[in-house]
Design a protein around this motif. Structure first.
Motif, PDB file in Angstrom:
ATOM      1  N   ILE A 202       8.006  -5.357  12.210  1.00  0.00           N
ATOM      2  CA  ILE A 202       7.772  -3.929  11.943  1.00  0.00           C
ATOM      3  C   ILE A 202       7.331  -3.729  10.499  1.00  0.00           C
ATOM      4  O   ILE A 202       6.494  -2.865  10.203  1.00  0.00           O
ATOM      5  CB  ILE A 202       9.014  -3.072  12.300  1.00  0.00           C
ATOM      6  CG1 ILE A 202       8.677  -1.582  12.228  1.00  0.00           C
ATOM      7  CG2 ILE A 202      10.186  -3.400  11.411  1.00  0.00           C
ATOM      8  CD1 ILE A 202       7.578  -1.149  13.155  1.00  0.00           C
ATOM      9  N   ARG A 203       7.861  -4.530   9.585  1.00  0.00           N
ATOM     10  CA  ARG A 203       7.424  -4.403   8.192  1.00  0.00           C
ATOM     11  C   ARG A 203       5.952  -4.795   8.047  1.00  0.00           C
ATOM     12  O   ARG A 203       5.193  -4.149   7.301  1.00  0.00           O
ATOM     13  CB  ARG A 203       8.313  -5.251   7.276  1.00  0.00           C
ATOM     14  CG  ARG A 203       9.703  -4.664   7.073  1.00  0.00           C
ATOM     15  CD  ARG A 203      10.442  -5.359   5.951  1.00  0.00           C
ATOM     16  NE  ARG A 203      10.834  -6.714   6.306  1.00  0.00           N
ATOM     17  CZ  ARG A 203      12.024  -7.035   6.802  1.00  0.00           C
ATOM     18  NH1 ARG A 203      12.942  -6.112   6.992  1.00  0.00           N
ATOM     19  NH2 ARG A 203      12.300  -8.298   7.086  1.00  0.00           N
ATOM     20  N   ALA A 204       5.528  -5.829   8.780  1.00  0.00           N
ATOM     21  CA  ALA A 204       4.125  -6.246   8.735  1.00  0.00           C
ATOM     22  C   ALA A 204       3.218  -5.184   9.349  1.00  0.00           C
ATOM     23  O   ALA A 204       2.116  -4.918   8.850  1.00  0.00           O
ATOM     24  CB  ALA A 204       3.949  -7.582   9.461  1.00  0.00           C
ATOM     25  N   ILE A 205       3.669  -4.567  10.440  1.00  0.00           N
ATOM     26  CA  ILE A 205       2.875  -3.509  11.079  1.00  0.00           C
ATOM     27  C   ILE A 205       2.745  -2.310  10.142  1.00  0.00           C
ATOM     28  O   ILE A 205       1.665  -1.713  10.023  1.00  0.00           O
ATOM     29  CB  ILE A 205       3.511  -3.107  12.427  1.00  0.00           C
ATOM     30  CG1 ILE A 205       3.277  -4.226  13.460  1.00  0.00           C
ATOM     31  CG2 ILE A 205       2.953  -1.782  12.928  1.00  0.00           C
ATOM     32  CD1 ILE A 205       3.985  -4.005  14.778  1.00  0.00           C
ATOM     33  N   GLU A 206       3.819  -1.945   9.470  1.00  0.00           N
ATOM     34  CA  GLU A 206       3.745  -0.828   8.520  1.00  0.00           C
ATOM     35  C   GLU A 206       2.794  -1.142   7.366  1.00  0.00           C
ATOM     36  O   GLU A 206       2.054  -0.267   6.900  1.00  0.00           O
ATOM     37  CB  GLU A 206       5.146  -0.507   7.989  1.00  0.00           C
ATOM     38  CG  GLU A 206       6.038   0.134   9.041  1.00  0.00           C
ATOM     39  CD  GLU A 206       7.453   0.363   8.562  1.00  0.00           C
ATOM     40  OE1 GLU A 206       8.120   1.274   9.084  1.00  0.00           O
ATOM     41  OE2 GLU A 206       7.909  -0.388   7.666  1.00  0.00           O
ATOM     42  N   GLU A 207       2.773  -2.395   6.927  1.00  0.00           N
ATOM     43  CA  GLU A 207       1.830  -2.799   5.890  1.00  0.00           C
ATOM     44  C   GLU A 207       0.400  -2.744   6.413  1.00  0.00           C
ATOM     45  O   GLU A 207      -0.521  -2.307   5.711  1.00  0.00           O
ATOM     46  CB  GLU A 207       2.175  -4.210   5.407  1.00  0.00           C
ATOM     47  CG  GLU A 207       1.407  -4.661   4.197  1.00  0.00           C
ATOM     48  CD  GLU A 207       1.862  -6.013   3.682  1.00  0.00           C
ATOM     49  OE1 GLU A 207       1.074  -6.660   2.971  1.00  0.00           O
ATOM     50  OE2 GLU A 207       2.999  -6.426   3.983  1.00  0.00           O
ATOM     51  N   ALA A 208       0.209  -3.163   7.663  1.00  0.00           N
ATOM     52  CA  ALA A 208      -1.134  -3.119   8.264  1.00  0.00           C
ATOM     53  C   ALA A 208      -1.611  -1.677   8.406  1.00  0.00           C
ATOM     54  O   ALA A 208      -2.806  -1.393   8.249  1.00  0.00           O
ATOM     55  CB  ALA A 208      -1.102  -3.806   9.628  1.00  0.00           C
ATOM     56  N   ALA A 209      -0.695  -0.750   8.688  1.00  0.00           N
ATOM     57  CA  ALA A 209      -1.077   0.655   8.823  1.00  0.00           C
ATOM     58  C   ALA A 209      -1.638   1.197   7.508  1.00  0.00           C
ATOM     59  O   ALA A 209      -2.510   2.076   7.506  1.00  0.00           O
ATOM     60  CB  ALA A 209       0.126   1.483   9.274  1.00  0.00           C
ATOM     61  N   LEU A 210      -1.158   0.684   6.390  1.00  0.00           N
ATOM     62  CA  LEU A 210      -1.693   1.097   5.084  1.00  0.00           C
ATOM     63  C   LEU A 210      -3.073   0.507   4.846  1.00  0.00           C
ATOM     64  O   LEU A 210      -3.964   1.166   4.298  1.00  0.00           O
ATOM     65  CB  LEU A 210      -0.735   0.667   3.967  1.00  0.00           C
ATOM     66  CG  LEU A 210       0.642   1.345   3.949  1.00  0.00           C
ATOM     67  CD1 LEU A 210       1.525   0.723   2.878  1.00  0.00           C
ATOM     68  CD2 LEU A 210       0.508   2.842   3.721  1.00  0.00           C
TER      69      LEU A 210
END
Length: 567
Positions: free
Chosen positions: A281-289
């Motif tokens: 989830i942390r990687a997905i949130e970073e990808a969203a940025l």
């Protein structure tokens, strides 16, 4: 950016459900609540809108994704009809300007497909050639082999939700592979994203159009390292990777390849360790940025994933096809406690919860509503004030369980005052006997389990008591009671010697239930082993289980029911 999506009359969803979206949005809820229905409705409706012909028709053969081949049954509890005045499947998208784009789906004439209309400012964007949704339902594994496909065929296969059939091909496209290259090319950008979840991972892909028939994709992780051998000889074929690993690869491969407007991820936690779920989830949130034109919509059952998500991620609780109106922080907290679909929490002094859970399972309607949390001893039980704060934060009633440990009712009253349970209206259940096990030292229960008479059951209990050492029982009694009342003022607590006499001296009332149960089992074996009734011993393993026919501890049911009614 899409601000809100809505779905109406699709699978689990009856009335219109609207979901506000952020860069990352998480849907939580029980199985069958409607989480996956939302993802499937979005993907299917957009794909149908993209593939419709000039008359708005899409046949089953043309659909590259469909939740069921019996697509006419996809409406909620009814078949899709082709009459204008009958309900249609409807999916909506509200943009930054608060304008809505709507997709409506009904049956085509003669049930030969569906009729699709799309109207609104996002219509052109949602039906663009490049897939605007990518649906990742999870992989059951990879296809045995993959060869090169024409771009339209690749996109149709990828859109189908069966990513395992084209994942190698997507990796090949990421590599921007030269037609005549004969060496494996490393996927540096894919490495960068996947290693945020699986540290140190690397990927390679190869396809020589002159010499190769199938695409070769390989991976390597640090735990595959062998001293003295180069990585070239340590890599493994991609199909040897685990299911959870492959789903992580698919998420970021689809993101990098298609950069879809909506990336729909169904239960990515299913095959991942909790720590890996948090990293995902942390990687997905970073990808969203880094990919602001892509929004991520995720369904999950994972407390770890929800607990690790950032403040910018939206979390919605789906229940019975609707959004349950709750403070988002409360949803996160209940999810973190594993209490999202529970209606009551028991905080128990016990470390092993199987006996308490077994008693509650006698009442199935109660059992499915209750979560039990251990505190590993009475010293770990929270104060009434702490329980009150937690109860308010979670929005759920809480019951405290502790063993009696031979205390008198007056001792229990003083203990509850000391813990501030009464002053904070915290319900407490104290075992009728010394401990949980004593609840099963009951002649009715023993009679039913072993299929013997009440008199025989009472004889087993009597034999069990007499087989114990009286002095050792009294020492154990004194120790347990002294420990239980040690925090109570000396003038207000029972003296062990007086309490011993009050309970009848050396008898079943002064023996710990856990010890007495062991002796009852031994007594039964002495009595029935190698006799015509030895079959009765086959039920000894049920002695510590409750019974729906003759429940034990009805007092616990009353406490739990009252707490639920009070809530």
């Amino acid at each position: 950016m899409i601000k809100t999506i809505s779905v109406e009359n699709f699978m689990r969803l009856d009335r219109k459900i609207s979901v506000d979206l952020g860069p990352v949005t998480i849907l939580v809820g029980a199985n069958g609540s409607g989480k996956s229905s939302i993802l499937k409705a979005l993907h299917w409706s957009i794909r149908c809108a993209r593939l419709r012909d000039g008359s708005g028709k899409v046949t089953l053969e043309r659909m590259d994704y469909v939740p069921s081949r019996d697509f006419l049954e996809l409406a909620h509890k009814k078949r899709i009809q082709n009459k204008d005045d009958l309900p249609k499947i409807k999916v909506g998208f509200i943009d930054d300007h608060d304008s809505e784009t709507r997709i409506s789906i009904s049956a085509a004439r003669n049930d030969a497909g569906v009729k699709v209309s799309i109207d609104g400012p996002l219509a052109s964007a949602l039906t663009a050639e490049n897939p605007q949704t990518a649906y990742i339902p999870g992989l059951a594994g990879l296809a045995e082999v993959e060869t090169v496909l024409a771009t339209p065929v690749l996109r149709r296969r990828a859109a189908s939700g069966e990513g395992g059939s084209v994942l190698r091909h997507i990796l090949l496209d990421l590599a921007e592979y030269n037609d005549t290259a004969s060496n494996h090319l490393e996927l540096i950008e894919l490495n960068r994203w996947v290693e945020k979840v699986i540290p140190g991972v690397r990927f390679w892909v190869k396809f020589d159009r002159i010499r190769d028939v199938n695409i070769d994709a390989q991976f390597w992780t640090p735990d595959m390292a062998v001293a003295g051998r180069s990585i070239e000889f340590q890599r493994k074929p991609l199909e040897m990777a685990g299911t959870g690993f492959l789903q992580v690869v698919q998420i970021f491969a689809y993101l990098l390849t298609f950069k879809p407007r909506l990336l729909l991820i169904d239960e990515p936690d299913a095959h991942l360790h909790p720590g890996t779920q948090e990293a995902l989830i942390r990687a997905i949130e970073e990808a969203a940025l880094e990919f602001p034109d892509t929004q991520f919509l995720i369904s999950t059952h994972s407390p770890s994933l929800v607990r690790a998500c950032g403040a910018e991620t939206k979390v919605h609780w789906i229940e019975n096809g609707t959004i349950r109106v709750e403070d988002e922080n409360r949803v996160r907290l209940r999810m973190g406690w594993g209490a999202l679909d529970k209606e009551l929490i028991i905080i128990s002094e016990d470390e092993k919860l199987s006996l308490l859970d077994g008693i509650i399972s006698q009442w199935p309607d109660l059992h499915r509503k209750i979560l039990i949390w251990p505190t590993f001893g009475t010293g770990g039980l929270p104060s009434g004030q702490s329980v009150s704060k937690l109860r308010k934060a979670l929005g759920i009633p809480i019951v405290i369980h502790r063993d009696r440990d031979f205390m008198a009712d007056e001792d229990i009253g003083e203990w509850k005052k000391k813990k501030e349970y009464d002053s904070n209206s915290v319900p407490v259940w104290i075992t009728p006997g010394s401990d949980i096990e004593s609840s099963f030292v009951n002649s009715d229960h023993i009679s039913q389990v072993l299929d013997i008479s009440i008199d025989e059951a009472n004889e087993l209990i009597k034999d069990a008591v007499l087989s114990l050492d009286k002095d050792e029982v009294e020492r154990s009694f004194n120790s347990a009671l002294y420990s239980a009342v040690s925090q109570i003022d000396l003038n207000l607590r029972s003296a062990p010697s007086a309490r011993w006499r009050e309970l009848g001296g050396f008898c079943e009332n002064t023996v710990k239930g856990k010890e007495l149960l062991k002796q009852i089992e031994k007594s039964a074996k002495r009595r029935y082993a190698n006799t015509a009734e030895s079959r009765k011993l086959g039920n000894l393993n049920k002695l510590r289980l409750g019974s729906k026919e003759k429940p034990v501890c009805e007092c616990l049911k009353h406490v739990l029911s009252a707490a639920l009614m009070g809530a």
